[in-house]
Design a protein around this motif. Sequence first.
Motif: not given
Length: 240
Positions: A122-128
């Motif tokens: 939803a935020r179009r951002h992040g790292t897994i």
Amino acid sequence: MSLPLVIITGASSGIGEACARLFSAQGHPLLLLARRVARLEALGLPNALCREVDVCDHETLLAAVNEAEARFGAADLIVNNAGQMLLGRIADQDPAEWSRMLDVNVKGLLSGIRSVLPGMLARRHGTIINISSVAGRKTFDFHAAYCGTKFAVHAISENLRQEVALQDVRVITIAPGAVETELLTHTSDQGIRDGYTAWKEEIGGVIAAADVAAAVAFAYQQPQNVCVREIVLAATRQQP
């Protein structure tokens, strides 16, 4: 400007603990998850929410993530580190050990991913970041079931990366060789444990958990438009 929330599973020892210490030193608020919550609290890290969570219990995991995000803001990174390494011969290994590894190493990993992925998309951002193993790339004696779970981690990570890349979410696999952690102590076969310990001594020792944490931080700290898809690291003298 405050740094974003980092979530670490299996944070009570080994690689998870090393990641917690490193990201805390860098100023990140943390959600630390493990079954041994007293070990988490004993770390004494600032801005760290410590919760007793078995990654196989998705509802409890999700509740902890929601609590941490309400306190610290959206999670920008999850390090799916919780894992079990129960070495044995398929012919005589207790099938309960296979189930435990599949539950933690595969289903628990999926649960960790699921707990943060909708928000990241939803935020179009992040790292897994998924902690796998060299045993997710090749096979070793007495590792059949364990290798199966770690091959699954690699496959899940690569497939997920393709699913979410166009939404600017990064998926990274860290594949260490032998690391000095508690994992070996969980193996019930004393002969296998003794042989593994002797091998580590023969090669002059294995890498430290802090070495893996440094690789995790390196991959995460690249610009968001750069995805270090996989890092494989091991002691220089580890041949296989």
